[in-house]
Design a protein around this motif. Sequence first.
Motif, PDB file in Angstrom:
ATOM      1  N   ASP A 183       0.833  -1.203   0.000  1.00  0.00           N
ATOM      2  CA  ASP A 183       0.000   0.000   0.000  1.00  0.00           C
ATOM      3  C   ASP A 183       0.869   1.254   0.000  1.00  0.00           C
ATOM      4  O   ASP A 183       0.560   2.230  -0.683  1.00  0.00           O
ATOM      5  CB  ASP A 183      -0.927   0.031   1.224  1.00  0.00           C
ATOM      6  N   GLY A 219       0.874   1.972  -3.816  1.00  0.00           N
ATOM      7  CA  GLY A 219      -0.496   2.453  -3.685  1.00  0.00           C
ATOM      8  C   GLY A 219      -0.846   3.583  -4.629  1.00  0.00           C
ATOM      9  O   GLY A 219      -1.913   3.587  -5.251  1.00  0.00           O
ATOM     10  N   ALA A 271      -3.550  -3.541  -2.927  1.00  0.00           N
ATOM     11  CA  ALA A 271      -3.143  -2.197  -3.332  1.00  0.00           C
ATOM     12  C   ALA A 271      -3.800  -1.786  -4.643  1.00  0.00           C
ATOM     13  O   ALA A 271      -4.043  -0.595  -4.868  1.00  0.00           O
ATOM     14  CB  ALA A 271      -1.620  -2.112  -3.452  1.00  0.00           C
TER      15      ALA A 271
END
Length: 188
Positions: A56, A60, A116
Amino acid sequence: LEFRRCSSDLRVFLVGEGVSALGDAITFTALPLLVLALTGSGLMMGVLGALQMLPDLVIGMVAGVIADRADRRRIMVLAQLGSATNFLLLTCLVLFGWVALWHVMVLAFLSGCVRAFDRPSRMALLPQMVPHTWRWRATLHRHATLPHTPISPTQDAVHIETCGARHRVHLAHGEIHGGVATTAAPVH
């Protein structure tokens, strides 16, 4: 009352979000407990949590750009297939007694990579399903289904080290029921 009459797509989406959040909550509880069973180490549970959230942080933003430019439905389907494959593989490893710590860590990282890409696709899809005047209500329902914050796996490790794994399982059970109840609650 008008919100309840919203499109069936939104209802399906919110139910799917609730089921996905339930799966995430179970995963975020079960994987650290598996690591604890394999190693007996709260530190390794924290490392697992970091590996789950690292994608993430690292990819991300790139995943968000891709979600804005690509077919969101395709991204979500591929993400769900990737997630199912990861956990089917982990389930087989556990059932056959072949699971090792590195399996759990690699699969947790891959699961984070899948997530993600999945999350921004889902977040970008919501505004397209509801009229502008209903977006805040739909957003509230969606946020009621979101899993833990990125700091949570580390908090879990500290909690298990101080209070024991059995207490954490009961706490997770309550969190899951609370999330489902919140998701199912009507908005007035």
